[in-house]
Design an enzyme around this catalytic site. Structure first.
Site, short mmCIF file in Angstrom:
data_model
loop_
_atom_site.label_atom_id
_atom_site.label_comp_id
_atom_site.label_asym_id
_atom_site.label_seq_id
_atom_site.Cartn_x
_atom_site.Cartn_y
_atom_site.Cartn_z
N HIS A 51 -2.97 -9.34 4.51
CA HIS A 51 -2.14 -9.68 3.34
C HIS A 51 -1.16 -10.10 3.07
O HIS A 51 -0.75 -10.79 2.20
CB HIS A 51 -2.25 -7.84 2.54
CG HIS A 51 -3.18 -7.36 1.70
ND1 HIS A 51 -3.40 -7.62 0.41
CD2 HIS A 51 -4.37 -7.10 2.27
CE1 HIS A 51 -4.58 -7.39 0.03
NE2 HIS A 51 -5.48 -6.85 0.64
N ASP A 85 0.21 -1.16 -4.20
CA ASP A 85 -1.07 -1.85 -4.15
C ASP A 85 -1.27 -1.32 -2.52
O ASP A 85 -0.38 -1.26 -1.74
CB ASP A 85 -1.64 -3.41 -3.84
CG ASP A 85 -2.90 -3.88 -3.01
OD1 ASP A 85 -3.60 -3.23 -3.33
OD2 ASP A 85 -2.75 -5.07 -3.21
#
Length: 170
Positions: A51, A85
């Site tokens: 990520h 997130d």
């Protein structure tokens, strides 16, 4: 992004994070990325690195697995667009820490309308599959569903991601 609060839901690998990053980076940077994941094992460490490696330059990452309200309050003070997130990992952390889920969720819901910066929240839609076979999983699914409904109610925009494609719900 012309709205202040956006909620993006979808299943695993549906394109939620990529869409969220696109919405936020369409605004002037730098941007704040509030990451709620905790790396409890090597596989999760790899997921986090993946990520992080995919993000464009200009992100200021804040790792906050539990006190999302405090992280959002600090980010709001910077006057920078914010991406969270994800909500469901945060919810998992709250549950595993033995915190009062309803109280933590209420604190978040109370805070969101008062934020003055654009915020994009990402969450996994976990209620589309089979009924979980154990109490903890059912409790998690129920908490996540209520949290998403409460945020969707106050959000300016809600997207559902499937196969990398956004469907605007609100």
């Amino acid at each position: 992004m012309s709205t202040a609060l956006t909620l993006i839901l979808g299943g695993a690998r549906s394109g939620k994070s990529r869409m969220a990053e696109q919405l936020v980076t369409a605004l002037p940077g730098p941007w704040v990325y509030i990451a709620t994941a905790q790396a409890f094992d090597a596989e999760m460490q790899d997921r986090i690195r993946l990520h992080q490696g995919g993000r464009a330059e200009g992100w200021v990452t804040v790792e906050e697995p539990l006190d999302l309200v405090a992280a959002l309050t600090r980010a709001n003070a910077t006057a920078r667009p914010v991406l969270v997130d994800c909500l469901t990992l945060w919810l998992t952390n709250v549950m595993l820490a033995g915190r009062e889920v309803e109280a933590e969720a209420a604190r978040l819901i109370d805070l969101l309308p008062g934020l003055t910066v654009p915020v994009v929240l990402v969450g996994n839609e976990v209620g589309l599959g089979i009924v979980p076979d154990n109490r903890l999983s059912r409790l998690f699914r129920d908490h996540a569903g209520r949290l998403h409904q409460d945020i969707a109610r106050i959000a300016d925009k809600v997207l559902f991601m499937a196969a990398g494609l956004p469907m605007q719900l609100k």
